[in-house]
Design a protein around this motif. Structure first.
Motif, PDB file in Angstrom:
ATOM      1  N   ASN A  13       0.825  -1.206   0.000  1.00 22.96           N
ATOM      2  CA  ASN A  13       0.000   0.000   0.000  1.00 22.96           C
ATOM      3  C   ASN A  13       0.859   1.256   0.000  1.00 22.96           C
ATOM      4  N   GLN A  14       1.917   1.275   0.807  1.00 21.95           N
ATOM      5  CA  GLN A  14       2.740   2.478   0.886  1.00 21.95           C
ATOM      6  C   GLN A  14       3.509   2.710  -0.418  1.00 21.95           C
ATOM      7  N   GLN A  15       4.009   1.633  -1.006  1.00 17.97           N
ATOM      8  CA  GLN A  15       4.742   1.798  -2.266  1.00 17.97           C
ATOM      9  C   GLN A  15       3.840   2.365  -3.358  1.00 17.97           C
ATOM     10  N   ALA A  16       2.613   1.844  -3.481  1.00 20.80           N
ATOM     11  CA  ALA A  16       1.690   2.321  -4.509  1.00 20.80           C
ATOM     12  C   ALA A  16       1.227   3.742  -4.213  1.00 20.80           C
ATOM     13  N   ALA A  17       0.956   4.029  -2.928  1.00 23.44           N
ATOM     14  CA  ALA A  17       0.511   5.383  -2.562  1.00 23.44           C
ATOM     15  C   ALA A  17       1.596   6.405  -2.864  1.00 23.44           C
ATOM     16  N   PHE A  18       2.851   6.067  -2.569  1.00 22.51           N
ATOM     17  CA  PHE A  18       3.968   6.964  -2.872  1.00 22.51           C
ATOM     18  C   PHE A  18       4.029   7.246  -4.368  1.00 22.51           C
ATOM     19  N   HIS A  19       3.970   6.192  -5.166  1.00 23.06           N
ATOM     20  CA  HIS A  19       4.096   6.343  -6.610  1.00 23.06           C
ATOM     21  C   HIS A  19       2.957   7.177  -7.183  1.00 23.06           C
ATOM     22  N   ASN A  20       1.731   6.837  -6.832  1.00 20.88           N
ATOM     23  CA  ASN A  20       0.577   7.520  -7.426  1.00 20.88           C
ATOM     24  C   ASN A  20       0.452   8.968  -6.963  1.00 20.88           C
ATOM     25  N   THR A  21       0.794   9.231  -5.699  1.00 21.20           N
ATOM     26  CA  THR A  21       0.765  10.615  -5.236  1.00 21.20           C
ATOM     27  C   THR A  21       1.857  11.435  -5.916  1.00 21.20           C
ATOM     28  N   SER A  22       3.012  10.814  -6.162  1.00 19.31           N
ATOM     29  CA  SER A  22       4.081  11.511  -6.893  1.00 19.31           C
ATOM     30  C   SER A  22       3.625  11.911  -8.286  1.00 19.31           C
ATOM     31  N   LEU A  23       2.909  10.994  -8.966  1.00 18.46           N
ATOM     32  CA  LEU A  23       2.413  11.314 -10.301  1.00 18.46           C
ATOM     33  C   LEU A  23       1.430  12.480 -10.253  1.00 18.46           C
ATOM     34  N   LEU A  24       0.581  12.483  -9.221  1.00 14.18           N
ATOM     35  CA  LEU A  24      -0.390  13.575  -9.095  1.00 14.18           C
ATOM     36  C   LEU A  24       0.337  14.905  -8.886  1.00 14.18           C
ATOM     37  N   ILE A  25       1.372  14.904  -8.037  1.00 16.12           N
ATOM     38  CA  ILE A  25       2.144  16.133  -7.806  1.00 16.12           C
ATOM     39  C   ILE A  25       2.828  16.577  -9.097  1.00 16.12           C
ATOM     40  N   GLY A  26       3.361  15.613  -9.841  1.00 15.65           N
ATOM     41  CA  GLY A  26       3.995  15.955 -11.108  1.00 15.65           C
ATOM     42  C   GLY A  26       3.025  16.593 -12.074  1.00 15.65           C
ATOM     43  N   ASN A  27       1.787  16.094 -12.107  1.00 14.67           N
ATOM     44  CA  ASN A  27       0.774  16.694 -12.977  1.00 14.67           C
ATOM     45  C   ASN A  27       0.452  18.121 -12.554  1.00 14.67           C
ATOM     46  N   ILE A  28       0.384  18.346 -11.250  1.00 13.21           N
ATOM     47  CA  ILE A  28       0.078  19.697 -10.760  1.00 13.21           C
ATOM     48  C   ILE A  28       1.195  20.669 -11.139  1.00 13.21           C
ATOM     49  N   PHE A  80       6.141  13.263   5.891  1.00 15.79           N
ATOM     50  CA  PHE A  80       5.144  14.274   5.550  1.00 15.79           C
ATOM     51  C   PHE A  80       3.895  13.725   4.872  1.00 15.79           C
ATOM     52  N   VAL A  81       3.916  12.446   4.507  1.00 17.39           N
ATOM     53  CA  VAL A  81       2.726  11.874   3.867  1.00 17.39           C
ATOM     54  C   VAL A  81       2.124  10.761   4.710  1.00 17.39           C
ATOM     55  N   PHE A  82       2.889   9.688   4.903  1.00 22.11           N
ATOM     56  CA  PHE A  82       2.304   8.506   5.538  1.00 22.11           C
ATOM     57  C   PHE A  82       2.029   8.699   7.029  1.00 22.11           C
ATOM     58  N   THR A  83       2.746   9.617   7.670  1.00 25.89           N
ATOM     59  CA  THR A  83       2.444   9.897   9.075  1.00 25.89           C
ATOM     60  C   THR A  83       1.468  11.053   9.227  1.00 25.89           C
ATOM     61  N   SER A  84       1.004  11.598   8.092  1.00 28.02           N
ATOM     62  CA  SER A  84       0.062  12.723   8.145  1.00 28.02           C
ATOM     63  C   SER A  84      -1.361  12.210   8.277  1.00 28.02           C
ATOM     64  N   LEU A  85      -1.981  12.518   9.395  1.00 29.28           N
ATOM     65  CA  LEU A  85      -3.360  12.083   9.623  1.00 29.28           C
ATOM     66  C   LEU A  85      -4.290  12.715   8.594  1.00 29.28           C
ATOM     67  N   THR A  86      -4.036  13.976   8.235  1.00 31.32           N
ATOM     68  CA  THR A  86      -4.884  14.659   7.245  1.00 31.32           C
ATOM     69  C   THR A  86      -4.839  13.945   5.904  1.00 31.32           C
ATOM     70  N   TYR A  87      -3.636  13.569   5.485  1.00 33.47           N
ATOM     71  CA  TYR A  87      -3.497  12.878   4.201  1.00 33.47           C
ATOM     72  C   TYR A  87      -4.243  11.549   4.223  1.00 33.47           C
ATOM     73  N   ARG A  88      -4.031  10.755   5.275  1.00 33.04           N
ATOM     74  CA  ARG A  88      -4.654   9.432   5.327  1.00 33.04           C
ATOM     75  C   ARG A  88      -6.177   9.530   5.409  1.00 33.04           C
ATOM     76  N   GLN A  89      -6.658  10.504   6.162  1.00 36.27           N
ATOM     77  CA  GLN A  89      -8.107  10.678   6.259  1.00 36.27           C
ATOM     78  C   GLN A  89      -8.711  11.099   4.923  1.00 36.27           C
ATOM     79  N   ASN A  90      -8.054  12.016   4.232  1.00 33.71           N
ATOM     80  CA  ASN A  90      -8.582  12.480   2.953  1.00 33.71           C
ATOM     81  C   ASN A  90      -8.459  11.419   1.861  1.00 33.71           C
ATOM     82  N   LEU A  91      -7.423  10.588   1.944  1.00 31.42           N
ATOM     83  CA  LEU A  91      -7.288   9.493   1.001  1.00 31.42           C
ATOM     84  C   LEU A  91      -8.469   8.527   1.143  1.00 31.42           C
TER      85      LEU A  91
END
Length: 684
Positions: free
Chosen positions: A302-317, A346-357
């Protein structure tokens, strides 16, 4: 628009690679005055040969109170460059089709902006139209457009009445002398109207993005449909990990703008979308666990896929401002070692990120809201994020330094350009990530050198033996669920001319269902293959072999090669039709077809195991070759053909045809008369 203004004040003082062009406030590049009356000394302008230099002209609306020379220019590498006599020079990435540049007023607010293509552009004009186009295109709906599609989209947008109204609103706002002319509610409302027309449509849905294949000692998984990545782990039944890898997402794009409007994605093959995992030698049960990053379970996958897909989203932005920045982040796997600590902190320990995901997955927040939450997470660690980018892409930056303020400025700006929230529904990454299964598990059993997917056990005899063509034979097999959970069959894969009709495709644990398998050969040949139950991941849940042979229900025999036949004659040859069935053979009247030049009287029925002889007549009317299939189709014995052939040739002269046999006639009496037909088959 406080965020908008904040961005302006940040971005104009920062760049990815610092290019000191001036020490004066506002970036004034005019030559210094020699107070002693000597010659004016013009300092040299430093130029980075690895960057593109673009000459930018300013065109303001007629009636504007501000002058071009009152503005300054900024780009990703140029900070507040003065404009002299209506133009100035900026620097940006080389060979990049979309790099955003600005013209700012004295209040540090953007007045004009536009995208430059450093591949082909050396001179560029910032005006109201370039500003309007940039504001429309500076939105996530453009993430997946090819450069060709973007060009076509701009042409389409220019023809919209909403775009004309939008340009007029911009024109009026600039003429009015407002300090922040692009940040008014009126401008944003007109912008949303244009964007809403462009991407108004529904999206199609898919079922399963992954393909699983087990081949002896190797398990192969291919991401065939999703633009979001899946991380796959191989476990035994005691949950021991034997290997894992990332099947990256397919690259989806709109090749042309009409594809975008009709939701027809193009797709690039990616070697990294397929991964191989070695299966241990030990016999036993194994499980492939695939996760896309939306499981919230802290697992490696889960963490490996979340890292990859969130990186792609940031790259698009970031790609909304610079195509080159998007390219840097297009392959997050190249940056794993240098970025793992940042992602964890800053991502996986962020409660805001996990809740919004989780909210995004459950549909309680939109793709727009989730993307904004990702932006806020990055901003919370923007300095560390910038340093991570520098470590990852040091060589690509040619020794330059990415400044934290630029990253923060562009991300702050995102909240403004993303106001038209429905456009987020067109983003392949967000759409695929959310609608495809977050977790996919496939079980298989290894025995010796073989491995098959576990799930269903097939029992029965599918050796059909000889079956007449056009006839069918049905056999019954048992299918039992030997897995530990209910199994749903997506479809049955069968050899040619084998059919299964199953209404209930969900089989509970331990349940056995009986299935009818029908074999209906259409040709006289041998048939064989596997009857497979296939799951929604294209995996084989179970199978059983079938064999059978199609044999002729009836046969056609006889020599129908007529050879040379004078034209206008009608010789006959015999055709034998043999019914091999133990029932009457029914010939379809419309199913009897003769080639040109041939005919005959075919009966409508032939009794069981009987033969009939039919005269086939050849009547050539032209001097030429004749050939073709005589086709006989039946309602209960299939279709058979036989070739008839012959050549029409020139006759030898006069020819008499008729029956002149008068039989026995008494001497001196009249035997009546008969008529004769005289034909001239000659050439004169």
């Amino acid at each position: 628009m406080k965020i908008f203004k904040t961005f302006l004040r940040i971005i104009i003082f920062t760049s990815l690679i610092v290019m000191p062009l001036s020490c004066s406030k506002g970036g004034d590049d005019s030559a210094p005055i020699d107070n002693n009356g000597g010659d004016v000394v013009i300092p040299p302008v430093e130029v980075n040969p690895d960057l593109a230099q673009i000459n930018v002209s300013i065109k303001l609306p007629d009636g504007a109170s501000i002058k071009p020379d009152d503005l300054t220019l900024s780009s990703i590498f140029t900070d507040n460059k003065s404009i002299i006599e209506g133009s100035g020079m900026i620097e940006t990435f080389k060979n990049s089709p979309n790099e955003l540049i600005f013209a700012l007023n004295g209040s540090d607010n953007i007045l004009l902006l536009g995208y430059v293509d450093s591949n082909t552009t050396y001179n560029f004009t910032l005006n109201v139209e370039s500003t309007a186009i940039a504001l429309v295109m500076m939105h996530p709906w453009t993430f997946d457009l090819s450069e060709k599609a973007k060009s076509e989209a701009i042409t389409f947008i220019k023809g919209l009445p909403e775009f004309t109204n939008f340009k007029e609103a911009l024109n009026t706002s600039i003429i009015s002398g407002e300090l922040n002319p692009l940040g008014s509610n009126q401008i944003l409302n007109e912008l949303i109207k244009v964007q809403s027309v462009v991407f108004k449509r529904d999206l199609e849905k898919y079922k399963m993005p992954l393909n699983f294949n087990i081949n002896g000692s190797v398990a192969t998984v291919t991401n065939k449909t999703s633009s979001a990545a899946y991380s796959i782990g191989l476990y035994d039944e005691d949950d021991n990990l034997y290997g894992h890898d990332l099947a990256v997402g397919v690259e989806k794009f709109w090749h042309i703008f009409s594809d975008f409007q009709n939701f027809i994605y193009g797709q690039n093959a990616n070697a990294k979308a397929t991964i191989d995992l070695d299966i241990p030698n030990a016999a036993g049960k194994y499980i492939l666990k695939a996760k896309s990053g939306l499981s919230y379970d802290g697992s490696l996958e889960n963490q490996q896929a979340a890292f990859h897909n969130t990186s792609l989203l940031i790259g698009n932005i970031l790609g909304l401002f610079s195509k080159q920045l998007k390219d840097f982040l297009s392959d997050p796997t190249a940056c794993v070692t240098n970025s793992a600590e940042w992602w964890f902190n800053f991502v996986f320990t962020s409660l805001t990120y996990r809740q919004n995901l989780e909210k995004f997955r459950n549909g309680t927040i939109t793709g727009y809201e989730f993307t904004l939450s990702v932006v806020k997470v990055i901003l919370s660690g923007a300095l560390e994020f910038t340093e991570m980018l520098e470590r990852c892409f040091k060589d690509a930056l040619n020794g330059g330094k990415i400044l934290n303020k630029y990253i923060k400025g562009t991300l702050d700006f995102f909240d403004i350009v993303g106001k038209s929230v429905t456009g987020f529904n067109t983003i392949a990454l967000l759409d695929d990530w959310n609608r495809f299964d977050a977790e996919i598990e496939i079980c298989f059993v290894k025995t010796g050198n073989d491995a098959i997917f576990c799930g269903l056990e097939f029992k029965g005899d599918l050796n059909f033996g000889n079956v007449f063509v056009g006839q069918s034979v049905t056999k019954i097999i048992d299918i039992t669920n030997i897995d530990e959970s209910p199994i749903e069959i997506s479809e049955f894969s069968t050899p040619d001319r084998v059919y299964i009709d199953v209404i209930n495709k969900v089989i509970n644990v331990g349940e056995t269902i009986q299935v009818d398998v029908k074999f209906e050969p259409s040709e006289t040949k041998e048939y064989s293959g596997d009857v497979k139950a296939v799951g929604f991941a294209d995996e084989t849940l179970g199978f059983i072999k079938m064999t059978g042979k199609g044999i002729a229900a009836f046969t056609l025999s006889g020599d129908l090669n007529f050879g040379d036949v004078p034209i206008n004659t009608s010789p006959t040859k015999e055709l034998t039709i043999t019914n091999n069935l133990t029932e009457q053979l029914n010939i379809i009247e419309a199913g009897v077809i003769f080639p040109t030049g041939f005919n005959g009287n075919i009966p409508s029925t032939i009794e069981a195991e009987q033969s009939v002889i039919v005269d086939i007549r050849f009547n050539p009317s032209l001097i030429q070759e004749y050939s073709g299939d005589i086709i006989i189709d039946t309602s209960n014995g299939g279709l058979m053909t036989i070739v008839a052939s012959g050549t029409g040739v020139q006759g030898n002269g006069l020819r008499i045809e008729n029956d002149l046999n008068f039989g026995e006639i008494e001497v001196g009496s009249s035997g009546g008369s008969k008529s004769i037909n005289i034909y001239n088959d000659g050439i004169i």
